[in-house]
Design a protein around this motif. Structure first.
Motif, PDB file in Angstrom:
ATOM      1  N   ALA A  83       0.820  -1.215   0.000  1.00 57.24           N
ATOM      2  CA  ALA A  83       0.000   0.000   0.000  1.00 57.24           C
ATOM      3  C   ALA A  83       0.855   1.267   0.000  1.00 57.24           C
ATOM      4  N   ASP A  84       2.149   1.133   0.320  1.00 59.46           N
ATOM      5  CA  ASP A  84       3.039   2.301   0.358  1.00 59.46           C
ATOM      6  C   ASP A  84       3.751   2.559  -0.967  1.00 59.46           C
ATOM      7  N   ILE A  85       3.467   1.751  -1.988  1.00 55.24           N
ATOM      8  CA  ILE A  85       4.130   1.934  -3.276  1.00 55.24           C
ATOM      9  C   ILE A  85       3.502   3.113  -4.000  1.00 55.24           C
ATOM     10  N   ARG A  86       4.338   4.049  -4.425  1.00 60.59           N
ATOM     11  CA  ARG A  86       3.881   5.271  -5.071  1.00 60.59           C
ATOM     12  C   ARG A  86       4.503   5.404  -6.458  1.00 60.59           C
ATOM     13  N   LEU A  87       3.771   6.036  -7.339  1.00 62.70           N
ATOM     14  CA  LEU A  87       4.283   6.439  -8.644  1.00 62.70           C
ATOM     15  C   LEU A  87       4.141   7.946  -8.738  1.00 62.70           C
ATOM     16  N   GLN A  88       5.248   8.608  -8.983  1.00 61.73           N
ATOM     17  CA  GLN A  88       5.256  10.070  -9.065  1.00 61.73           C
ATOM     18  C   GLN A  88       5.688  10.489 -10.467  1.00 61.73           C
ATOM     19  N   ILE A  89       4.930  11.386 -11.069  1.00 57.41           N
ATOM     20  CA  ILE A  89       5.229  11.868 -12.419  1.00 57.41           C
ATOM     21  C   ILE A  89       5.456  13.371 -12.337  1.00 57.41           C
ATOM     22  N   GLN A  90       6.635  13.806 -12.728  1.00 61.91           N
ATOM     23  CA  GLN A  90       6.964  15.227 -12.740  1.00 61.91           C
ATOM     24  C   GLN A  90       7.352  15.619 -14.156  1.00 61.91           C
ATOM     25  N   SER A  91       6.693  16.661 -14.656  1.00 62.99           N
ATOM     26  CA  SER A  91       6.949  17.096 -16.027  1.00 62.99           C
ATOM     27  C   SER A  91       6.877  18.610 -16.118  1.00 62.99           C
ATOM     28  N   PRO A  92       7.869  19.327 -15.508  1.00 62.18           N
ATOM     29  CA  PRO A  92       7.862  20.793 -15.640  1.00 62.18           C
ATOM     30  C   PRO A  92       8.002  21.210 -17.095  1.00 62.18           C
ATOM     31  N   ARG A  93       7.402  22.313 -17.438  1.00 67.24           N
ATOM     32  CA  ARG A  93       7.441  22.778 -18.829  1.00 67.24           C
ATOM     33  C   ARG A  93       8.880  23.068 -19.258  1.00 67.24           C
ATOM     34  N   GLY A  94       9.228  22.526 -20.401  1.00 71.41           N
ATOM     35  CA  GLY A  94      10.551  22.761 -20.953  1.00 71.41           C
ATOM     36  C   GLY A  94      11.649  21.942 -20.312  1.00 71.41           C
ATOM     37  N   ARG A  95      11.307  21.047 -19.381  1.00 70.46           N
ATOM     38  CA  ARG A  95      12.330  20.250 -18.714  1.00 70.46           C
ATOM     39  C   ARG A  95      12.044  18.780 -18.940  1.00 70.46           C
ATOM     40  N   GLU A  96      12.888  17.913 -18.365  1.00 74.85           N
ATOM     41  CA  GLU A  96      12.784  16.482 -18.598  1.00 74.85           C
ATOM     42  C   GLU A  96      11.594  15.874 -17.861  1.00 74.85           C
ATOM     43  N   LEU A  97      11.157  14.739 -18.362  1.00 71.24           N
ATOM     44  CA  LEU A  97      10.073  13.983 -17.741  1.00 71.24           C
ATOM     45  C   LEU A  97      10.678  13.015 -16.734  1.00 71.24           C
ATOM     46  N   ARG A  98      10.106  12.986 -15.525  1.00 71.67           N
ATOM     47  CA  ARG A  98      10.638  12.155 -14.449  1.00 71.67           C
ATOM     48  C   ARG A  98       9.532  11.257 -13.913  1.00 71.67           C
ATOM     49  N   LEU A  99       9.714   9.946 -14.071  1.00 77.78           N
ATOM     50  CA  LEU A  99       8.788   8.943 -13.559  1.00 77.78           C
ATOM     51  C   LEU A  99       9.506   8.203 -12.426  1.00 77.78           C
ATOM     52  N   GLU A 100       8.965   8.301 -11.213  1.00 80.76           N
ATOM     53  CA  GLU A 100       9.664   7.755 -10.043  1.00 80.76           C
ATOM     54  C   GLU A 100       8.764   6.755  -9.327  1.00 80.76           C
ATOM     55  N   VAL A 101       9.303   5.557  -9.082  1.00 84.86           N
ATOM     56  CA  VAL A 101       8.620   4.508  -8.327  1.00 84.86           C
ATOM     57  C   VAL A 101       9.224   4.479  -6.930  1.00 84.86           C
ATOM     58  N   LEU A 102       8.388   4.632  -5.908  1.00 85.18           N
ATOM     59  CA  LEU A 102       8.834   4.736  -4.523  1.00 85.18           C
ATOM     60  C   LEU A 102       8.252   3.591  -3.711  1.00 85.18           C
ATOM     61  N   ASP A 103       9.074   2.970  -2.876  1.00 87.31           N
ATOM     62  CA  ASP A 103       8.588   1.921  -1.974  1.00 87.31           C
ATOM     63  C   ASP A 103       9.124   2.178  -0.577  1.00 87.31           C
TER      64      ASP A 103
END
Length: 454
Positions: free
Chosen positions: A373-393
């Motif tokens: 239940a603590d597993i997270r998926l975080q998506i960060q996509s600031p304009r003009g910058r790189e896309l970051r997909l992070e899996v957290l446990d």
């Protein structure tokens, strides 16, 4: 101890007795004899023995004597205190060579003992300082000659200390002390600059003289002389990774050989049995034999297809990807909680490959031993910058050794693991022109970031 204490008391007692005797003698001279007789002969009135005039004259006469006696008794102590004050000031300035004379005129037993103890303290401090200097020299020699690049910066970002490896990596051997870290990174390779500016430990690659070098960056925060400092450690991993890759290939050869033997030996035995049954005309058992051969062949095919997928990863075909259906397909494989909101702008990448990479990362998160239940998926996509997909446990995380090798093909800490999940995710990220990083989380757990260019 009692003798020393009595010595000081004896001096004070003698001084007080002397003052008392002198006071009585002066008072007798002023009120009994000879002053009253002289005054009487001269026709003047004589003062009363215990009158105010006699006592006043006695007090005034005793003041110079008291002043002289106090100076005589306290002179050795005053000289000792001045010498101790000078020695303490020398200690404050870091000079332990000064000492108080072991013998002093008029010094009491207590003073001599204090001077002796002070001299022993100075000698002990000098010896400790010599030992510390030798240890610091040894430590500095070890740190300067270690292959790990060390860079220490203060809270304002100025470089406080570097070793030879750090100066060669960042400034071609020139001194870096006092330089600002941001200005140093302006001239550094892009991958090194991004790794240093990021807040996570991990691996990155730098092109040095036409050769790709892999580095592992780790950071530590600590207090130095009551002020916050940050220590950056850059470990060159190319040779170690090459050695680990060779070891990984040896492991995969052993695994494949073992699996081939486990499948081919039964197939060979079953084929021989089928041929014997056919020769005898006992055909009723042949379907079972052929079914067993088919099962073993299918298992062998599935086993080898995983390695073939890693070895023959096709070139990515980027396209516009809507986040809602993409996340829905991903959640059908492994459950996760989306942290924050999905980006409003669609992504642009090979959806099938990135989905496979995230499936591998989510699978590892579910097998980490933490609460699913603590597993997270975080998506960060600031304009003009790189896309970051992070899996957290919230599993146990990884040791430094495992972090440095986790992205190697066929490296696995699991008994039944193939070591291809993270390696395949890394291949997919790099095929997209991105990278993958791993870092332990504060409070426990692991964060795996899949970073793609815009």
């Amino acid at each position: 101890m009692l003798h020393r204490l009595n010595s000081l008391r004896m001096r004070l007692a003698l001084g007080l007795a002397t003052m008392g005797g002198a006071g009585l003698a002066l008072h007798a001279a002023l009120s009994v004899w000879p002053l009253p007789q002289l005054l009487k002969l001269a026709g003047h009135p004589t003062p009363a023995p215990w009158g105010g005039t006699a006592l006043t004259l006695t007090g005034l006469a005793l003041l110079p004597l008291a002043w002289w006696l106090a100076g005589t008794l306290t002179a050795p102590l005053s000289r000792l205190l001045r010498a101790l004050e000078g020695a303490v000031l020398s200690y404050h300035d870091g000079e332990f060579g000064s000492s108080v004379a072991a013998q002093a005129p008029g010094a009491s037993t207590e003073m001599l003992s204090l001077m002796r103890l002070h001299s022993e303290l100075g000698q002990a401090l000098r010896e400790q300082r010599q030992h510390l200097a030798q240890r610091e020299l040894l430590l500095d020699t070890v740190v300067q000659n270690t292959p790990v690049a060390l860079l220490l910066s203060d809270a304002s970002g100025h470089v406080v200390y570097t070793n030879i490896a750090a100066r060669q990596l960042l400034a071609e051997g020139r001194s870096l002390q006092g330089s600002h870290l941001d200005r140093l990174l302006e001239r550094a390779p892009a991958a090194l600059r991004e790794a240093m500016e990021g807040g996570e430990d991990g691996l990155f690659s730098v092109d040095i003289e036409g050769t790709e070098e892999r580095f592992h960056l780790s950071r530590r925060q600590f207090q130095l002389q009551g002020r916050p400092h940050r220590l950056h450690l850059l470990r060159r991993m190319t040779r170690e990774l090459s050695r680990q890759e060779v070891a990984s290939w040896k492991r995969v050869i052993r695994v494949i050989s073992h699996e081939l033997n486990n499948s081919l030996a039964p197939i060979s035995s079953l084929s021989h049995s089928g041929a014997e049954l056919a020769r005898r005309g006992q055909t009723e058992r042949l379907p079972q034999v052929f079914a067993s051969i088919g099962e073993r062949a299918a298992h062998l095919h599935d086993f080898l297809s995983g390695y073939a997928q890693f070895a023959k990863l096709p070139a990515p075909q980027p396209g516009v990807v809507a986040w809602a259906p993409f996340l829905e397909r991903l959640a059908a494989h492994y459950a996760f909680v989306l942290e924050g909101e999905a980006p409003t702008d669609p992504g642009r990448f090979d959806a099938a490959q990135i989905e496979q990479a995230l499936i591998n990362l989510l699978k590892n998160a579910h097998e980490s031993g933490g609460n699913p239940a603590d597993i997270r998926l975080q998506i960060q996509s600031p304009r003009g910058r790189e896309l970051r997909l992070e899996v957290l446990d919230r599993g146990p995380g990884m040791s430094e050794t495992v972090l440095a090798q986790a992205l190697l093909p066929f490296y696995s800490t699991k008994r039944s693991g193939t070591g291809l999940g993270l390696a395949l995710a890394r291949e997919i990220a790099e095929a997209h022109g991105g990278r993958i990083t791993l870092a332990n989380r504060s409070g426990g757990g692991l964060g795996v970031s899949l970073i793609l260019p815009r």
